[in-house]
Design a protein around this motif. Structure first.
Motif, PDB file in Angstrom:
ATOM      1  N   LYS A  81      10.040 -22.425 -32.584  1.00  0.00           N
ATOM      2  CA  LYS A  81      10.151 -23.846 -32.234  1.00  0.00           C
ATOM      3  C   LYS A  81      10.698 -24.042 -30.821  1.00  0.00           C
ATOM      4  O   LYS A  81      10.274 -24.962 -30.113  1.00  0.00           O
ATOM      5  N   ILE A  85       8.829 -26.190 -27.998  1.00  0.00           N
ATOM      6  CA  ILE A  85       9.500 -27.299 -27.312  1.00  0.00           C
ATOM      7  C   ILE A  85       9.490 -27.082 -25.801  1.00  0.00           C
ATOM      8  O   ILE A  85       9.209 -28.003 -25.027  1.00  0.00           O
ATOM      9  N   LEU A 102       6.213 -33.704 -28.523  1.00  0.00           N
ATOM     10  CA  LEU A 102       7.536 -33.164 -28.158  1.00  0.00           C
ATOM     11  C   LEU A 102       8.638 -33.896 -28.911  1.00  0.00           C
ATOM     12  O   LEU A 102       9.542 -33.262 -29.482  1.00  0.00           O
ATOM     13  N   THR A 106      10.872 -32.284 -31.980  1.00  0.00           N
ATOM     14  CA  THR A 106      12.340 -32.227 -31.841  1.00  0.00           C
ATOM     15  C   THR A 106      13.029 -32.895 -33.036  1.00  0.00           C
ATOM     16  O   THR A 106      13.942 -32.315 -33.638  1.00  0.00           O
TER      17      THR A 106
END
Length: 195
Positions: A81, A85, A102, A106
Motif C-alpha cells: 500500500k 500511495i 489516492l 489512504t
C-alpha cells in the motif's frame, strides 16, 4: 492455505517472503526519484513492475513453501500500500484525477488498519488478503503502469481506468470491513457463550 501453515515460520520475522517485502519498501524512494526528479518514465515503469513482481513472488513462496508468518500478513500489505500511495502521489503531478484513488486508498487503509488491529486484539487472528483485495491490486498496478509509460493517454481512457480503480477500491473496502466486523461479532458471541 491457512491449514498448511508451518508453525516454525508462523512467528518468524526473518523469512524470504518478508525480505522481499522489505526490498519492495526500499524501492519506494527509487520510484519517486525516477518519476519526479529524473522524469525517466521507462525506468519508473520497470521499477514499479519489479515491485509488483516481488509482491507476487513473496506470496507464492509463502504459500508454496509454507512460510506464511503473522508478521508477513501485516508487513506485506503495508509495503504494498505504501508503494501504491507513493506512485499515485507521483502520478497526481501529471494526472490530477489520480487524487481520487489516492484519497480513497489512504482512507481505506486507515480504516482497514484500525479494524485489523481491533480484530487482532479481540480474536488473536491475523487475517490475510482475499480475492477482491488481490483484484484491486492488479487493477491499480495496471492503471498506474499505463499512466507511467503512456504519457499522452487519452483523457477518456485515463478517466475510465481511474474510475474503475476507484469503484473497485470502494467495493474492496466495504467487503474487508464486513469481514472484520463479522469476525469481531463472532468472537463476541463465542465469548458470551463461554461466560
Amino acid at each position: 492455505m491457512e491449514n498448511h501453515v508451518d508453525e516454525r515460520y508462523q512467528k518468524r520475522i526473518i523469512t524470504i517472503p518478508n525480505i522481499l517485502s522489505l526490498f519492495r519498501l526500499c524501492l519506494i524512494p527509487v520510484i519517486v526519484w525516477l518519476y519526479c526528479f529524473q522524469k525517466d518514465y521507462i525506468w519508473t515503469a520497470f521499477t514499479l513492475a519489479l515491485s509488483g513482481l516481488t509482491d507476487v513472488v513473496d506470496g507464492f513462496i509463502a504459500r508454496k513453501f509454507h512460510m506464511v508468518s503473522d508478521f508477513g500478513k501485516t508487513f506485506d500489505p503495508v509495503a504494498d500500500k505504501l508503494t501504491q500511495i507513493a506512485m499515485l502521489f507521483c502520478l497526481v503531478t501529471r494526472f490530477p484525477l489520480m487524487l481520487i484513488p489516492l484519497i480513497i486508498l489512504t482512507v481505506k487503509e486507515i480504516l482497514a488498519a484500525t479494524l485489523n488491529m481491533l480484530t487482532i486484539q479481540k480474536t488473536g487472528k491475523v487475517m490475510g488478503a482475499v480475492w477482491h483485495g488481490k483484484l484491486n491490486t492488479v487493477l491499480l498496478y495496471a492503471t498506474m503502469l499505463l499512466h507511467v509509460i503512456w504519457g499522452d493517454i487519452p483523457t477518456l481512457v485515463s478517466n475510465l481506468l481511474i474510475g474503475i480503480c476507484a469503484v473497485m477500491m470502494l467495493i474492496s473496502a466495504v467487503l474487508y470491513s464486513i469481514r472484520n466486523i463479522r469476525a469481531l461479532k463472532n468472537n463476541k458471541g463465542e465469548n458470551s457463550r463461554v461466560s
